[in-house]
Scaffold this motif. Structure first.
Motif, PDB file in Angstrom:
ATOM      1  N   TYR A  20      69.036 -53.739  -4.516  1.00  0.00           N
ATOM      2  CA  TYR A  20      68.856 -54.966  -5.287  1.00  0.00           C
ATOM      3  C   TYR A  20      70.218 -55.602  -5.513  1.00  0.00           C
ATOM      4  O   TYR A  20      71.140 -54.965  -6.012  1.00  0.00           O
ATOM      5  N   ASP A  52      62.404 -60.809  -1.826  1.00  0.00           N
ATOM      6  CA  ASP A  52      61.942 -60.962  -3.206  1.00  0.00           C
ATOM      7  C   ASP A  52      63.071 -61.523  -4.058  1.00  0.00           C
ATOM      8  O   ASP A  52      64.254 -61.214  -3.822  1.00  0.00           O
ATOM      9  N   ALA A  54      64.236 -62.413  -8.244  1.00  0.00           N
ATOM     10  CA  ALA A  54      63.997 -62.312  -9.690  1.00  0.00           C
ATOM     11  C   ALA A  54      64.842 -63.375 -10.371  1.00  0.00           C
ATOM     12  O   ALA A  54      66.037 -63.496 -10.095  1.00  0.00           O
ATOM     13  N   ARG A  55      64.223 -64.145 -11.233  1.00  0.00           N
ATOM     14  CA  ARG A  55      64.936 -65.229 -11.905  1.00  0.00           C
ATOM     15  C   ARG A  55      65.517 -64.753 -13.230  1.00  0.00           C
ATOM     16  O   ARG A  55      65.238 -63.660 -13.688  1.00  0.00           O
ATOM     17  N   GLY A  59      68.997 -62.195 -12.661  1.00  0.00           N
ATOM     18  CA  GLY A  59      68.224 -62.403 -11.446  1.00  0.00           C
ATOM     19  C   GLY A  59      68.974 -62.004 -10.197  1.00  0.00           C
ATOM     20  O   GLY A  59      70.202 -61.919 -10.184  1.00  0.00           O
ATOM     21  N   TYR A  61      68.226 -60.666  -5.662  1.00  0.00           N
ATOM     22  CA  TYR A  61      67.427 -60.682  -4.443  1.00  0.00           C
ATOM     23  C   TYR A  61      67.351 -59.281  -3.847  1.00  0.00           C
ATOM     24  O   TYR A  61      68.278 -58.475  -3.977  1.00  0.00           O
ATOM     25  N   GLN A  62      66.227 -59.029  -3.149  1.00  0.00           N
ATOM     26  CA  GLN A  62      66.046 -57.747  -2.483  1.00  0.00           C
ATOM     27  C   GLN A  62      65.051 -57.916  -1.348  1.00  0.00           C
ATOM     28  O   GLN A  62      64.031 -58.593  -1.490  1.00  0.00           O
ATOM     29  N   GLN A  64      62.064 -56.797   0.843  1.00  0.00           N
ATOM     30  CA  GLN A  64      60.902 -55.976   0.511  1.00  0.00           C
ATOM     31  C   GLN A  64      60.947 -54.641   1.245  1.00  0.00           C
ATOM     32  O   GLN A  64      61.155 -54.600   2.459  1.00  0.00           O
TER      33      GLN A  64
END
Length: 317
Positions: A20, A52, A54-55, A59, A61-62, A64
């Motif tokens: 992540y 993916d 996340a905000r 936040g 990015y990752q 999947q």
């Protein structure tokens, strides 16, 4: 466009570690703004890469986990040729490309279907690369497994036999694979001993990816090659070789590669130094150089050279 493409390849390479990535850290790595990063992520999604997001303040990015990746755009023969070529480079067939080849090989192997991996293994089993220097034979699977652990920041278990001591299982946080001399080394944080350690890869078997991620630690001095050299210099070897050679440092270095240090001296002379356990290597290098030389140390090297010269003279006669 070229800069955008190169940046997206770099972004994809970072995301393929499957860790992540906080948005701010990823933007800093790519030297772009958060807005540019969001656009690049959207481009990857358009190409079929499942990212993916996340905000919020934390936040990020990752990629999947377990998602199907777009296919490698190579036919079977091209993919096999690339993998075999990278294995040869990793073994030292192309000086200076060993570490880069292992990193690339780890990525390529992950994308190949099992049927192509079997073809590569079969081809490797019946070929013998003529690599100058005769370093220890290494298992490419072992190298690529370690490389993937380093790249993915994943803890690693393996069985290790030190120079002196008993064989045992080790549990580490791998930091970097380093090609030095005719050998590969793993620089890692040893979790059982709570300290940095180096491991010769040819003494390492059964590497096992554990799936446990870790936050990388800071290696003292930050340069893995310099750190490893200092550690190895503190380990007493059997012979400390020093030879004066009537040749340029560049010519000697081109022959010996990074398996010795070469110092340029006045009047066209150079000093070659090695810290080794086997005198066969400096004897071979001096024979290849075919230049006048003077052995400064050790006395055993003079004796080995005289014995070798006698054998060669008898054969020539």
């Amino acid at each position: 466009m070229a800069n955008t493409s190169a940046r997206m390849l770099r972004l994809l390479s970072l995301l393929q570690t499957h860790r992540y990535w906080p948005g701010s850290e990823l933007a800093d790595r790519l030297e772009v703004s958060p807005r540019t990063l969001r656009r690049d992520v959207d481009r990857l999604r358009d190409l079929g890469y499942p990212v993916d997001a996340a905000r919020g303040v934390a936040g990020g990015y990752q990629l999947q986990a377990g998602a199907a990746m777009p296919p490698l755009l190579l036919d079977d023969e091209e993919a096999v040729a690339i993998a075999v070529g990278l294995r040869s480079s990793a073994a030292g067939a192309v000086a200076g490309f060993e570490e880069t080849s292992v990193r690339a090989l780890a990525k390529v192997i992950q994308l190949l279907p099992p049927r192509l991996r079997r073809r590569i293994d079969a081809l490797q089993a019946v070929t013998a690369p003529g690599v100058f220097g005769g370093g220890p034979t290494l298992d490419a699977v072992t190298l690529t497994t370690i490389a993937m652990a380093c790249r993915g920041e994943e803890r690693l278990r393996f069985t290790y036999t030190p120079r002196e001591g008993e064989t045992m299982r080790r549990f580490v946080e791998p930091h970097r694979l380093v090609s030095l001399g005719r050998r590969w080394y793993l620089v890692a944080w040893d979790l059982d001993r709570g300290d940095w350690r180096s491991f010769r890869v040819d003494r390492l078997v059964e590497p096992e990816l554990t799936g446990a991620r870790f936050r990388p630690r800071e290696l003292p001095g930050e340069d893995p090659v310099a750190w490893l050299r200092s550690r190895l210099a503190a380990i007493p070897s059997r012979y400390d070789v020093s030879v004066l050679i009537e040749a340029s440092a560049e010519a000697i270095q081109a022959t010996v590669g990074h398996w010795a240090t070469v110092e340029s001296l006045p009047d066209g002379m150079s000093r070659m130094r090695m810290n080794i356990d086997d005198l066969g290597w400096p004897v071979m290098v001096l024979g290849v150089m075919a230049a006048p030389f003077t052995v400064e140390s050790p006395p055993e090297l003079r004796e080995r050279l005289r014995a070798t010269a006698e054998v060669l003279a008898r054969g020539a006669a």
